[in-house]
Design a protein around this motif. Structure first.
Motif, PDB file in Angstrom:
ATOM      1  N   ILE A  96       0.844  -1.203   0.000  1.00 36.48           N
ATOM      2  CA  ILE A  96       0.000   0.000   0.000  1.00 36.48           C
ATOM      3  C   ILE A  96       0.876   1.248   0.000  1.00 36.48           C
ATOM      4  O   ILE A  96       0.645   2.186  -0.760  1.00 36.48           O
ATOM      5  CB  ILE A  96      -0.968  -0.017   1.196  1.00 36.48           C
ATOM      6  CG1 ILE A  96      -2.005  -1.133   1.021  1.00 36.48           C
ATOM      7  CG2 ILE A  96      -1.663   1.333   1.345  1.00 36.48           C
ATOM      8  CD1 ILE A  96      -2.849  -1.383   2.257  1.00 36.48           C
ATOM      9  N   TRP A  97       1.911   1.265   0.850  1.00 32.58           N
ATOM     10  CA  TRP A  97       2.838   2.401   0.890  1.00 32.58           C
ATOM     11  C   TRP A  97       3.524   2.584  -0.460  1.00 32.58           C
ATOM     12  O   TRP A  97       3.671   3.706  -0.951  1.00 32.58           O
ATOM     13  CB  TRP A  97       3.901   2.210   1.974  1.00 32.58           C
ATOM     14  CG  TRP A  97       3.486   2.708   3.304  1.00 32.58           C
ATOM     15  CD1 TRP A  97       3.053   1.976   4.367  1.00 32.58           C
ATOM     16  CD2 TRP A  97       3.447   4.076   3.743  1.00 32.58           C
ATOM     17  NE1 TRP A  97       2.742   2.797   5.418  1.00 32.58           N
ATOM     18  CE2 TRP A  97       2.982   4.084   5.067  1.00 32.58           C
ATOM     19  CE3 TRP A  97       3.759   5.282   3.136  1.00 32.58           C
ATOM     20  CZ2 TRP A  97       2.823   5.257   5.794  1.00 32.58           C
ATOM     21  CZ3 TRP A  97       3.602   6.449   3.858  1.00 32.58           C
ATOM     22  CH2 TRP A  97       3.132   6.429   5.172  1.00 32.58           C
ATOM     23  N   LEU A  98       3.956   1.474  -1.047  1.00 31.55           N
ATOM     24  CA  LEU A  98       4.654   1.533  -2.330  1.00 31.55           C
ATOM     25  C   LEU A  98       3.761   2.133  -3.417  1.00 31.55           C
ATOM     26  O   LEU A  98       4.196   2.989  -4.195  1.00 31.55           O
ATOM     27  CB  LEU A  98       5.118   0.127  -2.723  1.00 31.55           C
ATOM     28  CG  LEU A  98       6.075   0.004  -3.880  1.00 31.55           C
ATOM     29  CD1 LEU A  98       7.389   0.709  -3.558  1.00 31.55           C
ATOM     30  CD2 LEU A  98       6.325  -1.459  -4.184  1.00 31.55           C
ATOM     31  N   ILE A  99       2.511   1.729  -3.451  1.00 26.42           N
ATOM     32  CA  ILE A  99       1.580   2.235  -4.456  1.00 26.42           C
ATOM     33  C   ILE A  99       1.308   3.726  -4.238  1.00 26.42           C
ATOM     34  O   ILE A  99       1.343   4.521  -5.187  1.00 26.42           O
ATOM     35  CB  ILE A  99       0.267   1.422  -4.432  1.00 26.42           C
ATOM     36  CG1 ILE A  99       0.531   0.015  -4.975  1.00 26.42           C
ATOM     37  CG2 ILE A  99      -0.830   2.115  -5.228  1.00 26.42           C
ATOM     38  CD1 ILE A  99      -0.591  -0.965  -4.744  1.00 26.42           C
ATOM     39  N   VAL A 100       1.043   4.117  -3.004  1.00 21.33           N
ATOM     40  CA  VAL A 100       0.728   5.523  -2.722  1.00 21.33           C
ATOM     41  C   VAL A 100       1.925   6.424  -3.014  1.00 21.33           C
ATOM     42  O   VAL A 100       1.794   7.448  -3.696  1.00 21.33           O
ATOM     43  CB  VAL A 100       0.250   5.684  -1.262  1.00 21.33           C
ATOM     44  CG1 VAL A 100       0.190   7.146  -0.864  1.00 21.33           C
ATOM     45  CG2 VAL A 100      -1.107   5.030  -1.072  1.00 21.33           C
ATOM     46  N   LEU A 101       3.092   6.059  -2.507  1.00 18.36           N
ATOM     47  CA  LEU A 101       4.272   6.906  -2.725  1.00 18.36           C
ATOM     48  C   LEU A 101       4.725   6.891  -4.179  1.00 18.36           C
ATOM     49  O   LEU A 101       5.162   7.914  -4.714  1.00 18.36           O
ATOM     50  CB  LEU A 101       5.403   6.490  -1.790  1.00 18.36           C
ATOM     51  CG  LEU A 101       5.128   6.731  -0.306  1.00 18.36           C
ATOM     52  CD1 LEU A 101       6.296   6.253   0.546  1.00 18.36           C
ATOM     53  CD2 LEU A 101       4.820   8.185  -0.025  1.00 18.36           C
ATOM     54  N   GLY A 102       4.599   5.746  -4.837  1.00 23.74           N
ATOM     55  CA  GLY A 102       4.930   5.667  -6.263  1.00 23.74           C
ATOM     56  C   GLY A 102       4.000   6.534  -7.096  1.00 23.74           C
ATOM     57  O   GLY A 102       4.435   7.249  -7.998  1.00 23.74           O
ATOM     58  N   GLY A 103       2.707   6.484  -6.776  1.00 23.23           N
ATOM     59  CA  GLY A 103       1.731   7.322  -7.479  1.00 23.23           C
ATOM     60  C   GLY A 103       1.993   8.802  -7.260  1.00 23.23           C
ATOM     61  O   GLY A 103       1.895   9.608  -8.183  1.00 23.23           O
ATOM     62  N   ALA A 104       2.337   9.163  -6.022  1.00 24.97           N
ATOM     63  CA  ALA A 104       2.641  10.566  -5.717  1.00 24.97           C
ATOM     64  C   ALA A 104       3.889  11.026  -6.473  1.00 24.97           C
ATOM     65  O   ALA A 104       3.924  12.156  -6.986  1.00 24.97           O
ATOM     66  CB  ALA A 104       2.828  10.758  -4.215  1.00 24.97           C
ATOM     67  N   LEU A 105       4.887  10.172  -6.563  1.00 24.40           N
ATOM     68  CA  LEU A 105       6.114  10.524  -7.291  1.00 24.40           C
ATOM     69  C   LEU A 105       5.834  10.705  -8.779  1.00 24.40           C
ATOM     70  O   LEU A 105       6.308  11.667  -9.401  1.00 24.40           O
ATOM     71  CB  LEU A 105       7.189   9.463  -7.067  1.00 24.40           C
ATOM     72  CG  LEU A 105       8.520   9.708  -7.763  1.00 24.40           C
ATOM     73  CD1 LEU A 105       9.163  10.997  -7.260  1.00 24.40           C
ATOM     74  CD2 LEU A 105       9.455   8.525  -7.560  1.00 24.40           C
ATOM     75  N   ILE A 106       5.040   9.811  -9.349  1.00 23.80           N
ATOM     76  CA  ILE A 106       4.690   9.928 -10.773  1.00 23.80           C
ATOM     77  C   ILE A 106       3.905  11.218 -11.021  1.00 23.80           C
ATOM     78  O   ILE A 106       4.172  11.941 -11.981  1.00 23.80           O
ATOM     79  CB  ILE A 106       3.907   8.683 -11.236  1.00 23.80           C
ATOM     80  CG1 ILE A 106       4.844   7.471 -11.287  1.00 23.80           C
ATOM     81  CG2 ILE A 106       3.256   8.919 -12.600  1.00 23.80           C
ATOM     82  CD1 ILE A 106       4.144   6.146 -11.470  1.00 23.80           C
ATOM     83  N   ALA A 107       2.937  11.521 -10.140  1.00 22.21           N
ATOM     84  CA  ALA A 107       2.154  12.745 -10.290  1.00 22.21           C
ATOM     85  C   ALA A 107       3.049  13.978 -10.182  1.00 22.21           C
ATOM     86  O   ALA A 107       2.895  14.933 -10.956  1.00 22.21           O
ATOM     87  CB  ALA A 107       1.053  12.796  -9.228  1.00 22.21           C
ATOM     88  N   LEU A 108       3.997  13.957  -9.250  1.00 21.33           N
ATOM     89  CA  LEU A 108       4.912  15.090  -9.093  1.00 21.33           C
ATOM     90  C   LEU A 108       5.774  15.275 -10.340  1.00 21.33           C
ATOM     91  O   LEU A 108       5.958  16.401 -10.819  1.00 21.33           O
ATOM     92  CB  LEU A 108       5.801  14.898  -7.865  1.00 21.33           C
ATOM     93  CG  LEU A 108       6.845  15.981  -7.628  1.00 21.33           C
ATOM     94  CD1 LEU A 108       6.179  17.328  -7.401  1.00 21.33           C
ATOM     95  CD2 LEU A 108       7.737  15.615  -6.462  1.00 21.33           C
ATOM     96  N   ILE A 109       6.287  14.194 -10.884  1.00 20.28           N
ATOM     97  CA  ILE A 109       7.116  14.285 -12.092  1.00 20.28           C
ATOM     98  C   ILE A 109       6.300  14.842 -13.261  1.00 20.28           C
ATOM     99  O   ILE A 109       6.774  15.701 -14.016  1.00 20.28           O
ATOM    100  CB  ILE A 109       7.746  12.924 -12.434  1.00 20.28           C
ATOM    101  CG1 ILE A 109       8.801  12.566 -11.381  1.00 20.28           C
ATOM    102  CG2 ILE A 109       8.350  12.919 -13.833  1.00 20.28           C
ATOM    103  CD1 ILE A 109       9.328  11.149 -11.457  1.00 20.28           C
ATOM    104  N   LEU A 110       5.052  14.367 -13.411  1.00 22.95           N
ATOM    105  CA  LEU A 110       4.189  14.897 -14.471  1.00 22.95           C
ATOM    106  C   LEU A 110       3.962  16.396 -14.301  1.00 22.95           C
ATOM    107  O   LEU A 110       4.003  17.155 -15.264  1.00 22.95           O
ATOM    108  CB  LEU A 110       2.846  14.166 -14.473  1.00 22.95           C
ATOM    109  CG  LEU A 110       2.818  12.802 -15.133  1.00 22.95           C
ATOM    110  CD1 LEU A 110       1.486  12.110 -14.869  1.00 22.95           C
ATOM    111  CD2 LEU A 110       3.055  12.921 -16.627  1.00 22.95           C
ATOM    112  N   CYS A 111       3.721  16.814 -13.069  1.00 23.42           N
ATOM    113  CA  CYS A 111       3.512  18.242 -12.798  1.00 23.42           C
ATOM    114  C   CYS A 111       4.757  19.055 -13.128  1.00 23.42           C
ATOM    115  O   CYS A 111       4.665  20.128 -13.721  1.00 23.42           O
ATOM    116  CB  CYS A 111       3.125  18.455 -11.328  1.00 23.42           C
ATOM    117  SG  CYS A 111       1.457  17.917 -10.927  1.00 23.42           S
TER     118      CYS A 111
END
Length: 136
Positions: A96-111
């Protein structure tokens, strides 16, 4: 919001190019977002990305706090279960942590990439709220 034509981003009231100021609004999380939101007077691009940075980082912080509580409960449950079941519960918390933090990192990179390109890239829910706040 309309995207500017490629290569035609202007200067912001900070003296930086709009795309650089928009990118910098994400670099130090909500702090840099707040700074750019407060000092930028002219550029809607910079103000939008600054507000989106603030909202995104607050949302990630709240989500991580809630996830920390859930993980703590899962660890307590895992400690009471048999060996293999406890391991599976611990693995679930890690995934769960991996998915949430990975998703946040991907969203940040896109931004970051879209801000540098001078585009209004809206995250789901957060982008609409940021747009409403900037357009008030």
């Amino acid at each position: 919001m309309q995207n500017p034509p490629p290569g035609l981003t202007g200067k912001s009231s900070t003296g930086l190019d709009e795309n650089i100021a928009a990118l910098l609004a994400y670099i130090f999380g909500w702090v840099s977002g707040l700074i750019f939101f407060l000092i930028e007077k002219d550029s809607k691009l910079v103000r939008f990305h600054a507000m989106q940075s603030i909202l995104f980082n607050v949302a990630v912080g709240v989500l991580c706090f809630a996830l920390w509580i859930v993980s703590f409960v899962l660890v307590l449950i895992a400690a009471q279960l048999a060996d293999i079941m406890g391991t599976l519960v611990g693995l679930l918390a890690f995934l769960i942590w991996l998915i949430v933090l990975g998703g946040a990192l991907i969203a940040l990179i896109l931004c970051l990439v879209r801000a540098y390109q001078g585009k209004f890239f809206k995250l789901p829910f957060i982008g609409d709220l940021a747009e409403k706040i900037v357009n008030k």
